[in-house]
Structures are given as structure tokens and as C-alpha cells.
Design a protein around this motif. Structure first.
Motif, short mmCIF file in Angstrom:
data_model
loop_
_atom_site.label_atom_id
_atom_site.label_comp_id
_atom_site.label_asym_id
_atom_site.label_seq_id
_atom_site.Cartn_x
_atom_site.Cartn_y
_atom_site.Cartn_z
N GLU A 175 0.82 -1.21 0.00
CA GLU A 175 0.00 0.00 0.00
C GLU A 175 0.86 1.26 0.00
O GLU A 175 0.37 2.36 0.20
N ASN A 176 2.18 1.08 -0.19
CA ASN A 176 3.14 2.20 -0.18
C ASN A 176 3.18 2.92 1.17
O ASN A 176 3.54 4.09 1.23
N ASN A 177 2.83 2.19 2.21
CA ASN A 177 2.88 2.75 3.57
C ASN A 177 4.19 2.31 4.20
O ASN A 177 4.24 1.35 4.98
N TYR A 178 5.27 3.02 3.86
CA TYR A 178 6.61 2.62 4.26
C TYR A 178 6.86 2.85 5.75
O TYR A 178 7.62 2.10 6.38
N ALA A 198 14.45 -9.11 3.98
CA ALA A 198 14.01 -8.16 5.01
C ALA A 198 14.95 -6.95 5.04
O ALA A 198 14.49 -5.81 5.14
N TRP A 199 16.26 -7.20 4.93
CA TRP A 199 17.21 -6.09 4.88
C TRP A 199 16.99 -5.22 3.64
O TRP A 199 17.05 -3.98 3.71
N ASP A 200 16.68 -5.88 2.52
CA ASP A 200 16.38 -5.12 1.30
C ASP A 200 15.20 -4.19 1.51
O ASP A 200 15.21 -3.02 1.09
N ASN A 201 14.17 -4.71 2.16
CA ASN A 201 12.96 -3.90 2.37
C ASN A 201 13.16 -2.82 3.43
O ASN A 201 12.51 -1.76 3.37
N ASN A 206 13.45 2.93 4.19
CA ASN A 206 14.23 4.10 4.61
C ASN A 206 14.50 5.06 3.46
O ASN A 206 14.45 6.28 3.63
N ARG A 207 14.74 4.50 2.28
CA ARG A 207 14.96 5.37 1.12
C ARG A 207 13.71 6.17 0.79
O ARG A 207 13.77 7.37 0.53
N LYS A 208 12.57 5.50 0.81
CA LYS A 208 11.31 6.18 0.52
C LYS A 208 10.97 7.24 1.57
O LYS A 208 10.33 8.25 1.28
N LEU A 209 11.43 7.00 2.80
CA LEU A 209 11.16 7.94 3.90
C LEU A 209 12.23 9.03 4.00
O LEU A 209 12.14 9.91 4.85
N GLY A 210 13.23 8.98 3.13
CA GLY A 210 14.27 10.01 3.14
C GLY A 210 15.38 9.76 4.13
O GLY A 210 16.24 10.63 4.34
N ASN A 211 15.41 8.56 4.73
CA ASN A 211 16.48 8.21 5.67
C ASN A 211 17.62 7.54 4.89
O ASN A 211 17.82 6.33 4.97
N PHE A 212 18.37 8.33 4.15
CA PHE A 212 19.29 7.77 3.18
C PHE A 212 20.47 7.03 3.82
O PHE A 212 20.92 6.01 3.30
N ASP A 213 20.99 7.53 4.92
CA ASP A 213 22.11 6.85 5.58
C ASP A 213 21.67 5.48 6.11
O ASP A 213 22.42 4.50 6.01
N GLU A 214 20.46 5.42 6.65
CA GLU A 214 19.94 4.14 7.14
C GLU A 214 19.68 3.18 5.98
O GLU A 214 19.89 1.97 6.11
N VAL A 239 20.19 5.60 -3.93
CA VAL A 239 20.41 6.32 -2.67
C VAL A 239 21.52 7.36 -2.85
O VAL A 239 21.40 8.50 -2.38
N TYR A 240 22.60 6.99 -3.52
CA TYR A 240 23.69 7.94 -3.75
C TYR A 240 23.22 9.13 -4.59
O TYR A 240 23.65 10.27 -4.36
N ILE A 241 22.33 8.88 -5.53
CA ILE A 241 21.76 9.99 -6.31
C ILE A 241 20.98 10.92 -5.39
O ILE A 241 21.09 12.15 -5.49
N SER A 242 20.20 10.34 -4.49
CA SER A 242 19.43 11.16 -3.54
C SER A 242 20.35 11.98 -2.65
O SER A 242 20.00 13.09 -2.23
N LYS A 243 21.54 11.45 -2.36
CA LYS A 243 22.51 12.16 -1.54
C LYS A 243 23.39 13.10 -2.39
O LYS A 243 24.33 13.70 -1.87
N LYS A 244 23.08 13.15 -3.70
CA LYS A 244 23.81 14.00 -4.65
C LYS A 244 25.27 13.60 -4.81
O LYS A 244 26.13 14.42 -5.18
N ASN A 245 25.57 12.34 -4.52
CA ASN A 245 26.92 11.82 -4.73
C ASN A 245 26.90 11.05 -6.07
O ASN A 245 26.81 9.82 -6.11
N TYR A 246 26.98 11.80 -7.16
CA TYR A 246 26.77 11.22 -8.48
C TYR A 246 27.93 10.33 -8.93
O TYR A 246 27.71 9.33 -9.62
#
Length: 338
Positions: A175-178, A198-201, A206-214, A239-246
Motif C-alpha cells: 500500500e506504499n505505507n513505508y 528483510a534487509w532489502d525492504n 528508509n529510502r522512501k522515507l528520506g532516511n538515506f544513511d539508514e 540512494v547515492y543519487i538522492s545524496k547527490k553523490n553522483y
């Protein structure tokens, strides 16, 4: 080229059709044209897309990778091509008769030829029309073809408590309820620290919630357990793109390429980074062309996304008066402009 030829004789003569078209008058301001409505391309496309979408939504993704599910998606679309093609061609034939009825002979037989060979250009034309509309309107096609659920040695847990928590998380992630899904996956790895999916999810949530380091920590943990885990490998560069580390994003796509050299996401991902973030249009186009060819060879509907990017890049090259360079890159990738 194999072709399936049908001789279709309309149940009304040319003279009778002429009578219908001449006497066809608006009723309360609305044109009463039953034939055109019956063979409407737009209506036929919508109907065949709906059937294809239902078929795709029923595809099981258990223990399959994106390449395998793409084959099943293609089968769902293939089944609708001839029917859609028939409706469109009859509609075109009727329009031609209506426009040229005065020059046609009474009792003249009308024939249409339908392509049923998936490798023929005519078949592909109608296939791609259905596919494009599916990508625009059918959520199932993206969710099914984006999944990589091929199981490795540690992908799935044997711990019943871990599995129970994982399944609860899946109910929310569908349901996209991350936010609600995340705690269940976190409890799953407490019960089984080597539960790769489970680790993948955890990484996805965390990526969808903006917790990029996690997210990075979760994906790296997953890759320690399964160095060839495609979900983690594909998501790390995102994730690296989101952190602007291209630079790191490009390097991460390289790690994915080592595991799956023919994975189109390697080249599509790099192409997007070069295009949107680094503004290196030559490298962007070369990578997107490679992705486009691989999407086609894998029967992936994501071909349409690459197609759109190639068009966008054409506009960039045109604005810089570098169409010759654009053509050279396409030619190097064996792509011809239509």
C-alpha cells in the motif's frame, strides 16, 4: 515474414453502406454512427489494455527476476495484439469505404491482412501501442516488472517469527505505507539477522522515507550476506543519487554491471545521472541507447521510458546544433530513427 491473412467480407454491400452513410444524420445534435463506435481505435485500445493489465496483475513474482516476469508480461500483451489490430484495421477500412464509396463496385469484397508474427514490424506497431498505454495507465506493469525476487541462499528466512513479521510488513509496503512497514522488517531481522529480503525492504522503506544513511546501511548489510543481491545492487546507486553523490552512483552501477552485465538498469541508471545531474549528453545518450536495446531483448516494457529519454536527448542535441553527433551515437548502437 509469416503473416496470417483474413478475408473479411462486410455483411452489407457497398451500395447498402452508401445508403447508411448518406442517411446517417445527427440525432439531437449527436452523430448516430454505430459502425465507427464499434470499431473505434481509442475504445479498442482501452479494452485491450484493460484485459492485458488484468493478466499482468495476476502474474506471480515469487522467486523470479525482472527478466523472467518481463517474458510473462509480454505474453499478456501478445494475446491482445491480433484482436486490437483487427478492430483498428476494420475501422480504417470502413473509413476508407465511406470516403471512396462512389468509386467502389457493388458486392466488392474487402480484405484486411493481419500480422501474427511477433517479429514483424506490423505486429510490433500494435504491440507497442498497447505497451505504451499500459505503462501510462496500469500500475501492475511497473510493480511486476520492477521486482527482483529471485531467491539466493539467504534471501528467505526459515525462522517462523521472522517470516511472520516480514509478511506483516509486506501488507503495508504493498500500500506504499513505508512508515508502518518499516518496524515489521526491523523486527524480522532481529529474529533472523541474515534475512536478506528483510534487509532489502528496510533499505527500500528508509529510502522512501528520506532516511538515506539508514538505507545505505541496510543495503550494505544485505550485500555482505548476498554480494550478488540484485535489489540492493540496483538501489544503492539510487540512494547515492538522492545524496547527490553522483560519482558514487556511477561507481555503484558499475558494481551491478559486474554481477549482471546485460541488466538494462545499469545503463538506464547511468544514462539518467549523466543526463539529469551531470549534463553529459553524449554519455547519457550512449547509455540510454544501450538500455533501450537491452529492454527490447528482455521484452521489458521499460523500453518506453528509454524511448522517451532518447527523444528528450534529441531535443538537447538539436538545441546545440549537434544532430550529426546524435545520429552517430544512435548508429553506433544500431538504432535507426523512425
Amino acid at each position: 515474414m509469416k503473416r496470417l491473412s483474413f478475408l473479411i467480407i462486410l455483411l452489407i454491400s457497398i451500395t447498402a453502406f452508401s445508403q447508411v452513410t448518406k442517411e446517417d444524420k445527427p440525432v439531437n445534435g449527436v452523430e448516430n454512427n454505430v459502425l465507427k463506435e464499434s470499431f473505434s481505435k481509442e475504445k479498442a485500445l482501452a479494452e485491450n489494455v484493460a484485459i492485458s493489465c488484468t493478466c499482468i496483475d495476476s502474474i506471480s513474482i515469487q522467486n523470479k527476476n525482472a527478466k523472467e516476469t518481463a517474458v510473462e508480461v509480454k505474453h499478456c500483451i501478445d494475446k491482445q495484439v491480433v484482436g486490437y489490430q483487427t478492430t483498428v484495421k476494420i475501422g480504417e477500412l470502413l473509413n476508407s469505404v465511406q470516403e471512396n464509396v462512389g468509386s467502389m463496385k457493388e458486392g466488392e469484397n474487402l480484405e484486411i491482412t493481419l500480422a501474427n508474427n511477433p517479429d514483424s514490424e506490423d505486429f510490433k506497431k500494435y504491440y507497442y501501442e498497447i505497451e505504451r498505454e499500459l505503462m501510462a495507465t496500469c500500475p501492475a506493469i511497473k510493480s511486476v516488472t520492477a521486482m527482483n525476487n529471485k531467491e539466493g541462499q539467504k534471501s528467505v528466512s526459515t525462522n517462523s517469527l521472522a517470516i511472520a513479521e516480514y509478511n506483516k510488513g509486506n501488507a503495508f509496503i504493498r500500500e506504499n505505507n513505508y512508515e508502518k512497514a518499516l518496524p515489521f522488517y526491523q523486527r524480522a531481522v532481529l529474529f533472523d539477522p541474515e534475512f536478506v529480503f528483510a534487509w532489502d525492504n528496510i533499505g527500500i522503506c528508509n529510502r522512501k522515507l528520506g532516511n538515506f544513511d539508514e538505507a545505505l546501511k541496510a543495503y550494505k548489510t544485505s550485500l555482505k550476506l548476498d554480494p550478488k543481491g540484485i535489489t540492493a545492487l540496483q538501489n544503492l546507486p539510487v540512494v547515492y543519487i538522492s545524496k547527490k553523490n553522483y560519482k558514487k552512483a556511477i561507481e555503484s552501477y558499475g558494481e551491478l554491471e559486474k554481477v549482471e552485465p546485460d541488466n538494462p538498469e545499469v545503463f538506464y541508471g547511468k544514462g539518467v545521472v549523466y543526463y539529469q545531474n551531470l549534463k553529459d549528453y553524449e554519455k547519457a545518450l550512449d547509455n540510454i541507447c544501450k538500455a533501450y536495446n537491452l529492454y527490447i531483448s528482455h521484452n521489458s516494457p521499460y523500453r518506453t521510458d528509454a524511448e522517451k529519454l532518447i527523444q528528450n536527448l534529441y531535443n538537447e542535441f538539436k538545441a546545440k546544433d549537434q544532430i550529426a553527433k546524435f545520429d552517430t551515437i544512435l548508429k553506433a548502437n544500431n538504432i535507426s530513427q523512425n
